[in-house]
Design an enzyme around this catalytic site. Structure first.
Site, PDB file in Angstrom:
ATOM      1  N   LYS A 161     -38.355  15.423 -23.564  1.00 39.38           N
ATOM      2  CA  LYS A 161     -36.991  14.746 -22.234  1.00 39.38           C
ATOM      3  C   LYS A 161     -36.896  16.468 -22.831  1.00 39.38           C
ATOM      4  CE  LYS A 161     -32.334  14.026 -22.843  1.00 39.38           C
ATOM      5  NZ  LYS A 161     -31.591  13.033 -22.429  1.00 39.38           N
ATOM      6  N   LEU A 162     -36.701  17.202 -21.880  1.00 31.24           N
ATOM      7  CA  LEU A 162     -36.734  19.062 -21.767  1.00 31.24           C
ATOM      8  C   LEU A 162     -34.766  19.012 -21.646  1.00 31.24           C
ATOM      9  CD1 LEU A 162     -39.602  20.935 -20.861  1.00 31.24           C
ATOM     10  CD2 LEU A 162     -39.165  20.697 -23.300  1.00 31.24           C
ATOM     11  N   LYS A 163     -34.258  19.538 -21.770  1.00 33.95           N
ATOM     12  CA  LYS A 163     -33.011  20.011 -21.280  1.00 33.95           C
ATOM     13  C   LYS A 163     -33.137  21.095 -20.676  1.00 33.95           C
ATOM     14  CE  LYS A 163     -30.087  17.106 -23.846  1.00 33.95           C
ATOM     15  NZ  LYS A 163     -29.225  16.218 -22.723  1.00 33.95           N
ATOM     16  N   ASP A 189     -33.111  16.869 -18.446  1.00 30.16           N
ATOM     17  CA  ASP A 189     -32.176  16.478 -18.530  1.00 30.16           C
ATOM     18  C   ASP A 189     -31.808  17.555 -18.180  1.00 30.16           C
ATOM     19  OD1 ASP A 189     -29.493  15.537 -18.616  1.00 30.16           O
ATOM     20  OD2 ASP A 189     -29.919  14.654 -20.171  1.00 30.16           O
ATOM     21  N   ASN A 191     -27.706  17.733 -17.654  1.00 36.35           N
ATOM     22  CA  ASN A 191     -26.368  17.666 -17.935  1.00 36.35           C
ATOM     23  C   ASN A 191     -25.509  18.044 -16.493  1.00 36.35           C
ATOM     24  OD1 ASN A 191     -27.475  17.238 -21.107  1.00 36.35           O
ATOM     25  ND2 ASN A 191     -25.990  16.397 -20.664  1.00 36.35           N
ATOM     26  N   GLU A 214     -32.278  13.921 -14.814  1.00 35.23           N
ATOM     27  CA  GLU A 214     -31.056  12.871 -15.751  1.00 35.23           C
ATOM     28  C   GLU A 214     -30.291  13.995 -14.935  1.00 35.23           C
ATOM     29  OE1 GLU A 214     -31.844  11.711 -19.803  1.00 35.23           O
ATOM     30  OE2 GLU A 214     -29.405  11.444 -19.527  1.00 35.23           O
ATOM     31  N   LYS A 263     -26.466   4.606 -22.626  1.00 36.94           N
ATOM     32  CA  LYS A 263     -25.547   5.184 -23.786  1.00 36.94           C
ATOM     33  C   LYS A 263     -24.440   3.922 -24.326  1.00 36.94           C
ATOM     34  CE  LYS A 263     -26.236  10.029 -23.623  1.00 36.94           C
ATOM     35  NZ  LYS A 263     -25.883  11.525 -23.028  1.00 36.94           N
ATOM     36  N   GLY A 291     -29.399   9.112 -26.436  1.00 40.88           N
ATOM     37  CA  GLY A 291     -28.810   8.948 -27.771  1.00 40.88           C
ATOM     38  C   GLY A 291     -27.659  10.426 -27.449  1.00 40.88           C
TER      39      GLY A 291
END
Ligand code: OSB
Ligand code: MG
Length: 369
Positions: A161-163, A189, A191, A214, A263, A291
Site C-alpha cells: 500500500k502506497l501512501k 491510501d 488519508n 483508500e 480499525k 493498522g
C-alpha cells in the site's frame, strides 16, 4: 468483574524510519497503554491515538485525559458483568472511540485470560494465519521508494500500500507497477488529501489495476466518495469515514465505497469492529484490517480480528520489524507473507516488563474513589 485498578502508561517507541503520510511525518510513536487489574486477573490494551489530532480528532493526551477523568472512574465505580457491558456504561461520553477501545480491550484481555479463551476464538475467527500487507510512506524520491518496496517484497509481504497525496501519486504508482510487474497486489491510501476538483487526476489510477483507493476525501464527505465510485473502475475503500457499524452500513448503502478498512480503535473497540465486519459481510463488502503503527499488544488483537471470515484482503498487519527494532511483546514475525494468529488466552501476548520499563515516560494509577 470487579475492576480494582486502571493504570495509564505512556511509552516512547523509536520508529526504524520516519513514516510520512499526507497528514504529516511520524518519527517516533508516543503510545498510551492501559492496564487493568480486576478480581479475575489483569489485562492490557493499547490506545491507537497518535500524538497529534491529524489522522482523526483524537490524540494521545486527550485520550489519556478522557480515560482519567471519565472512562476509568465510570469503569471503577461498580462491577461490570463483562467487558461487553463497558460500552453501555460509558455511553454518555461522546466520541473518544480510541480511548474507549483501549479500556475495553484491556477488560476483554483480563476476562478472556480468566476464561482461557483467545480473542480470535471469542470474536469468531476462522483462520490460524492471516495474509499480510505493508503500508509504505511517502518517500523522498522515487528511487528511494523503489528500494523500500523491494525490501518488503523480498521479505514476503503479499501486498503493497502506497501512501499518496497530490504531487506524489501517479508517478510513484506508475514506477512501482513498472518495477514489480502486474502481479504485485498494489493499493493506495490518500488519508483525505484530495477534493472533488481532483476527480480526473484520481481517475488516472485506473490505469494501474489497483486493489483499491483508500479515503481520498474528507471523513464527513461520503458524497464525493460516491461520485468517485461512479467515475472510476478502481474500488473505493473507506478508512476515516467509518466510525461504527452504522456508519459502515450507511456508506455502503449510499454507494460511497465497495471495500472497508476496519480499525478497532477508530470504531470504539474490537466488539464494534466485529459488528462492522458482520454488516459488511451481510452487504457483500470485503474488509481488511488496518493498522496504526501498533506495538505487539495492538498487533496481536489486530491479527485476531483479521482471522474473521470476511477479512478477505491482506491487512496492514505487518511484522513487528516493519516499525520497531524491539517490540514490547514477543515479536510478530512474517512467515510466507503471513502472521500466526495468537492462540493463547486473551490477546495471547504479554508485555516484557524490562523493555516496557525502559520505554516508559509516565505512569498513573487510578482506583475507585
Ligand atoms: O491511514 O491506514 C492509515 C498509520 C497511521 C494512521 C493512519 C494510517 C496508518 C497506516 C499504517 O497506513 C498502517 C500500519 O500500522 O501498518
Ligand atoms: Mg488509511
Amino acid at each position: 468483574m470487579k475492576i480494582e485498578l486502571v493504570e495509564l502508561r505512556r511509552i516512547a517507541m523509536p520508529l526504524r524510519r520516519p513514516f510520512r503520510t499526507s497528514f504529516g511525518t511520524q518519527t517516533r510513536r508516543d503510545i498510551l497503554l492501559v492496564r487493568v487489574v480486576t478480581d479475575v486477573g489483569e489485562g492490557w490494551g493499547e490506545c491507537v491515538a497518535l500524538a497529534d489530532p491529524v489522522y482523526s480528532s483524537e490524540y494521545v493526551e486527550g485520550a489519556q485525559q478522557v480515560l482519567r477523568d471519565y472512562l476509568a472512574p465510570q469503569a471503577l465505580a461498580a462491577p461490570l458483568a463483562s467487558a461487553r457491558r463497558l460500552a453501555d456504561r460509558v455511553s454518555a461520553v461522546m466520541g473518544h472511540r480510541m480511548a474507549k477501545a483501549a479500556l475495553e480491550t484491556a477488560l476483554l484481555d483480563a476476562e478472556l485470560r480468566a476464561a482461557s479463551m483467545s480473542l480470535a476464538t471469542y470474536l469468531g475467527g476462522v483462520r490460524d494465519r492471516v495474509d499480510c500487507g505493508v503500508s509504505v510512506g511517502i518517500a523522498p524520491s522515487v528511487p528511494e521508494l523503489l528500494d523500500e518496496v523491494r525490501g518488503y517484497v523480498e521479505e514476503g509481504y503479499l501486498r503493497i500500500k502506497l501512501k499518496v497525496e497530490p504531487g506524489w501519486d501517479i508517478e510513484p504508482v506508475a514506477a512501482v507497477r513498472a518495477e514489480f510487474g502486474d502481479d504485485l497486489l498494489l493499493q493506495v491510501d490518500a488519508n483525505t488529501a484530495y477534493t472533488t476538483t481532483d476527480l480526473r487526476r484520481l481517475a488516472r489510477f485506473d490505469e494501474f489495476d489497483l486493489l483499491l483507493i483508500e479515503q481520498p476525501f474528507a471523513e464527513e464527505d461520503l458524497e464525493s466518495h460516491r461520485v468517485l465510485s461512479e467515475t472510476i473502475r478502481t474500488p473505493v475503500c473507506l478508512d476515516e469515514s467509518v466510525v461504527s457499524a452504522a456508519s459502515a452500513a450507511d456508506a455502503i448503502r449510499r454507494g460511497a465505497c465497495s471495500v472497508v478498512n476496519i480499525k478497532a480503535g477508530r470504531v470504539g473497540g474490537y466488539l464494534e469492529a466485529a459488528r462492522v465486519h458482520d454488516v459488511c459481510s451481510a452487504l457483500g463488502v470485503p474488509v481488511w484490517c488496518g493498522g496504526m503503527l501498533e506495538t505487539g499488544l495492538g498487533r496481536a488483537a489486530n491479527v485476531a480480528l483479521a482471522s474473521l471470515p470476511g477479512f478477505t484482503l491482506p491487512g496492514d498487519t505487518s511484522g513487528s520489524a516493519r516499525f520497531y527494532v524491539e517490540d514490547i511483546t514477543e515479536p510478530f514475525v512474517l512467515e510466507d507473507g503471513q502472521l500466526a494468529v495468537p492462540q493463547g488466552p486473551g490477546l495471547g501476548v504479554t508485555p516484557r516488563t524490562d523493555v516496557l520499563d525502559e520505554l516508559t515516560t509516565s505512569r498513573e494509577e487510578l482506583t475507585a474513589r
